[in-house]
Design an enzyme around this catalytic site. Structure first.
Site, mmCIF file in Angstrom:
data_model
loop_
_atom_site.group_PDB
_atom_site.id
_atom_site.type_symbol
_atom_site.label_atom_id
_atom_site.label_comp_id
_atom_site.label_asym_id
_atom_site.label_seq_id
_atom_site.Cartn_x
_atom_site.Cartn_y
_atom_site.Cartn_z
ATOM 1 N N CYS A 79 38.469 41.692 50.506
ATOM 2 C CA CYS A 79 37.104 41.628 51.008
ATOM 3 C C CYS A 79 36.898 40.319 51.804
ATOM 4 O O CYS A 79 37.432 40.177 52.888
ATOM 5 C CB CYS A 79 36.107 41.802 49.868
ATOM 6 N N HIS A 163 37.568 45.901 46.506
ATOM 7 C CA HIS A 163 37.859 45.038 45.367
ATOM 8 C C HIS A 163 38.693 45.769 44.319
ATOM 9 O O HIS A 163 38.137 46.319 43.366
ATOM 10 C CB HIS A 163 36.552 44.573 44.710
ATOM 11 N N GLU A 165 40.374 44.451 42.035
ATOM 12 C CA GLU A 165 40.284 43.685 40.791
ATOM 13 C C GLU A 165 39.117 44.127 39.901
ATOM 14 O O GLU A 165 39.039 43.739 38.736
ATOM 15 C CB GLU A 165 40.192 42.181 41.084
#
Length: 188
Positions: A79, A163, A165
């Site tokens: 990002c 994202h 994560e």
């Protein structure tokens, strides 16, 4: 079994804790990077999502901008991290990213990303996500959303608009560690 990979996560701002959690789950040794000297001895580096302008200002303030440009290991930018690495900012990636192009914070969404080498889609979390406006000829598209590139590799750089994560799916982080392993074996 060899030593675990030593991966730095730029910890100036953004989702650095979530990246650290994902990489630890895959067996990596994590270093939170806030100063230039903390890049020494790393096998790879993650530049997390967050606010690209803030990350760039803090990197300049702490003298990290030039150190990041000089760092030669694999880098994973998610990002805002992709924006930081693009042609118009640190100039390390041969991509041009447009900030917030998928919409502002209230337009954040989750969607399935189609991976080039995997039949199982990857759930992507898009929060004020950048859009890849242009790619260099050597940039490899690894994942798409509605036909548009959102996960790419540019040599030693892995870049995502979303994202990874923020999900429990570790495939993108595992891919990054595989890239780090490849580079460490080439240099060995």
């Amino acid at each position: 079994m060899g030593e675990p990979l030593r991966i730095g996560v730029l910890a100036l701002q953004g989702a650095f804790r979530e990246h650290a959690r994902a990489l630890r789950a895959l067996g990596a040794d994590i270093v939170e990077v806030r100063l230039p000297g903390e890049l020494d001895g790393l096998d790879g580096l993650v530049i997390p999502g967050g606010e690209s302008t803030t990350i760039l200002r803090l990197a300049e303030l702490y003298g990290l901008d030039d150190s990041l440009r000089a760092y030669r290991g694999p880098i994973f930018g998610t990002c805002a991290g992709m924006i930081v690495l693009d042609r118009e900012h640190l100039g390390l990636a041969d991509v041009e990213a447009e900030r917030n192009a998928f919409g502002r914070q209230v337009k954040s969404f989750e969607a399935d990303v189609t991976l080039e080498d995997d039949a199982l889609p990857l759930r992507g979390v898009f929060i004020r996500a950048p859009r890849i406006r242009s790619l260099g000829s050597d940039v490899q598209v690894l994942g798409r959303l509605d036909g548009e590139p959102v996960l790419v590799r540019d040599g030693r750089l892995l870049l995502s608009s979303f994202h990874p994560e923020l999900t429990d799916d570790l495939r993108v982080h595992a891919l990054f560690l595989q890239m780090v392993e490849e580079v460490s074996h080439v240099g060995a």
